[in-house]
Design a protein around this motif. Sequence first.
Motif, PDB file in Angstrom:
ATOM      1  N   ALA A 368       0.764  -1.270   0.000  1.00 15.45           N
ATOM      2  CA  ALA A 368      -0.117  -0.079   0.020  1.00 15.45           C
ATOM      3  C   ALA A 368       0.748   1.277   0.190  1.00 15.45           C
ATOM      4  CB  ALA A 368      -1.051   0.164   1.208  1.00 15.45           C
ATOM      5  N   ILE A 372       0.930   4.214  -2.731  1.00 13.04           N
ATOM      6  CA  ILE A 372       0.765   5.403  -2.639  1.00 13.04           C
ATOM      7  C   ILE A 372       2.074   6.268  -3.295  1.00 13.04           C
ATOM      8  CG2 ILE A 372       0.911   7.584  -0.622  1.00 13.04           C
ATOM      9  CD1 ILE A 372      -0.607   5.422   1.221  1.00 13.04           C
ATOM     10  N   LEU A 484      -7.724   9.759  -0.126  1.00  9.89           N
ATOM     11  CA  LEU A 484      -7.470   8.386   0.098  1.00  9.89           C
ATOM     12  C   LEU A 484      -8.897   7.765   1.056  1.00  9.89           C
ATOM     13  CD1 LEU A 484      -5.632   6.603  -0.954  1.00  9.89           C
ATOM     14  CD2 LEU A 484      -4.198   6.963   0.979  1.00  9.89           C
ATOM     15  N   GLN A 488     -12.667   5.523   0.706  1.00  7.61           N
ATOM     16  CA  GLN A 488     -13.272   4.149   1.330  1.00  7.61           C
ATOM     17  C   GLN A 488     -14.528   4.896   2.006  1.00  7.61           C
ATOM     18  OE1 GLN A 488     -10.772   2.372   0.854  1.00  7.61           O
ATOM     19  NE2 GLN A 488      -9.456   4.046   0.263  1.00  7.61           N
ATOM     20  N   ARG A 585     -11.791  -1.928  -4.578  1.00  9.84           N
ATOM     21  CA  ARG A 585     -11.482  -1.679  -3.308  1.00  9.84           C
ATOM     22  C   ARG A 585     -11.447  -3.003  -2.632  1.00  9.84           C
ATOM     23  NH1 ARG A 585     -10.874   2.432  -4.937  1.00  9.84           N
ATOM     24  NH2 ARG A 585     -11.857   4.537  -4.577  1.00  9.84           N
ATOM     25  N   SER A 590      -7.545  -1.130   1.962  1.00  8.18           N
ATOM     26  CA  SER A 590      -8.232  -0.068   2.635  1.00  8.18           C
ATOM     27  C   SER A 590      -7.986   0.261   3.832  1.00  8.18           C
ATOM     28  CB  SER A 590      -9.806  -0.270   2.281  1.00  8.18           C
ATOM     29  OG  SER A 590     -10.353  -0.374   0.708  1.00  8.18           O
ATOM     30  N   TYR A 593      -4.789   1.840   3.838  1.00  7.10           N
ATOM     31  CA  TYR A 593      -4.906   3.323   3.646  1.00  7.10           C
ATOM     32  C   TYR A 593      -5.608   4.262   4.889  1.00  7.10           C
ATOM     33  CZ  TYR A 593      -4.240   1.613  -0.874  1.00  7.10           C
ATOM     34  OH  TYR A 593      -3.552   0.965  -2.396  1.00  7.10           O
ATOM     35  N   TYR A 596      -2.336   5.078   7.011  1.00  5.41           N
ATOM     36  CA  TYR A 596      -1.431   5.915   6.463  1.00  5.41           C
ATOM     37  C   TYR A 596      -2.444   7.256   6.683  1.00  5.41           C
ATOM     38  CZ  TYR A 596       1.953   2.474   4.752  1.00  5.41           C
ATOM     39  OH  TYR A 596       2.691   1.475   4.717  1.00  5.41           O
ATOM     40  N   GLY A 597      -3.463   7.472   6.320  1.00  2.00           N
ATOM     41  CA  GLY A 597      -4.316   8.362   6.043  1.00  2.00           C
ATOM     42  C   GLY A 597      -4.718   9.163   7.686  1.00  2.00           C
TER      43      GLY A 597
END
Length: 682
Positions: A368, A372, A484, A488, A585, A590, A593, A596-597
């Motif tokens: 992932a 990115i 990002l 989701q 997805r 997901s 992400y 990280y988000g």
Amino acid sequence: MARRSGVRAKDLSPDRRLRVALERVQVATAEERIDALARLVRCIRPAKPDRLPEAEERLEALIKLLRENTPLRDGMRDCLLGLLSDKQPLRLFTDSGVLAHEGFFGGLQRRVAQKILPEEHHTESLRGVLNLLFPLASDYRWVCGLSEDLWIRLLDALDLPAARFDGGPMQHKIVEALQVLSYRIAAMGLETELVRNHPDIERYESPFLRQNVELRDFIESRQAAPDAPEQPVLDDKHLLVLLDQCSEILARVRKQASRGGASVTLTHLLVRLRQSSRRLKTLLRLLEDRPAHELNVDRVRLFQELVSAENQRLSLSRFWSQNLELLSASIVGNASRTGEHYITATRSEYFGMLRSALGAGFIVAFMALLKINLGGEAHAPLVEAVLYSLNYGLGFVLIYLLHFTIATKQPAMTASHIAASLQKREQGHRLDGLVELLVRVARSQFIAIVGNVVMAFAIPVLIAMLMVRYGGAAPLDAAHAQALLDDQNPLISLAWFHAAIAGVFLFLSGLISGYFDNKAAYDRIPQRLRQLYGLRRLLGERGANRLADYVGNNLGGLAGNFFFGCMLGSMGAIGLILGLPLDIRHITFSTAYLGYGFVALDWALQPRTYAILAIGVAGIGVINLAVSFGLALAVAMRAQQVRFGEGGELLKRLLHWFLRRPQDFFWPPADREETKAVATEP
């Protein structure tokens, strides 16, 4: 009649219309027989094919009329027997309901062309007559929907023996059809694909050839009987024994193919042989000297089978379904064996699955991150597709090589195993053990998802926090992180629709794995690798054998994982090129992400947003699993020829188990025998 009295036929009552149609059949000349019978069929046909009580009522009325009115009965019987005597039934008896010897694209082209410009119905053949009497593509639904007993009573009411129906021209035509079918069976029994999987056909006397010799002796004996009444007439018992031996060989070949692989050609050949043999047995029964009622049972079954086959002969959906069944039958056997490895039974296997899932989640976290970084730079759609595909494909291959488990890969494999287990159980006993198997599947799936998600969230959070602490910045900026997270969110994106697309790809990856496993076994790829001189010289005898064994055991897994990655990586670019909202997805990615988000946004989100994102990712996982499992189970059951009609009872037993021992769906019990008893309680 109705026309002479000035009353239109459609204004008459159903019973009166039926009587008028019978009267027309009674007086019909040879040229008018087809039109008269077609009108009678229209009087019986319901307004909609699913309205069976309507057709049943009209057929009952027809039976009553025939029994009460001798002239009408004799007229209809003479009309039917006249058609059977005058028309040629050979192609109807030998081709209808038997898989055609044609390729996929040739068959598709022929059906599309005949949909646009239908072929002419040749009224000199019984096949053409049947299509004129039952011209609607939905006629088979009510013809086959009505009980056999009702059609048998109709034939009984016609009193066919009174017209000496069982002798003469009709028997001669059945004999011709028997000869054609017998020669076909003999020829197909010598096909290379069949001999390759059962070499004894060439080593010993083949029953496929012997049945043809026996049939010719049987026919000659029957034909000589009138001239030599003192000679005993040869019966068909030995012929039936030979046909049973042919069926046994087909069963052995099918079993061998399930272990050693099968081609679509072989599967197609086995189906044609089975159908031809079954039709030959049906026609033999029609020649037997039995009471008229017993013969009528076989006549009705053949009639319903022929109407169904002719109505669906040009059906594109049925054609696709048949070819899908042939293709899936040749590959899901390997998937069913692979699926067994994804189902845990003991606690050690359960925790082994957890460790395997944690390892996969760990690698996905870095996949992932690479995704990115690749997305942070502008690329042409094709370049983007290649880069993303390599990231996903090689990453999944690495996961496979390390014996880690992606939870969403399980359903496509376990579905084939479930279908295979259903096939092995006798009808009426298919729930025995199935409930426990499904509980084990659910438990294995649960712990695999937990392992994937926990590691796929924890590692990205840790990586992002370390990058912020020691690098001064998160792996993505706030705008990218927000985008990002929005991807989701099911309320502002097509996240769940894209999850369904990923589910389809998961299903396809299972088929691809099965295809390459089947190809490795059927094409003898390991054996062919072992005999390569250059490979043995490079790796040595032992190294070449190990490589060949590895390829034979893992080619499907490697190919399925790589192509699955390619499908995931290219979908976004395809959507961009086509101008369509297409993307994927996947629950594990997901989740990564989100990790990280969240760090990139410094966890500065509203509680409601956290809840929506959690629900969104959970929904992505459910859809991934449901779509892939549903498609895989449907294809596997079709390939295994399983028809399962006990869904209600199965759900009842699963609910009973869940209410009594819900922990079994999430945690392996210490004593499996104790939980097995739960499923069998009333």
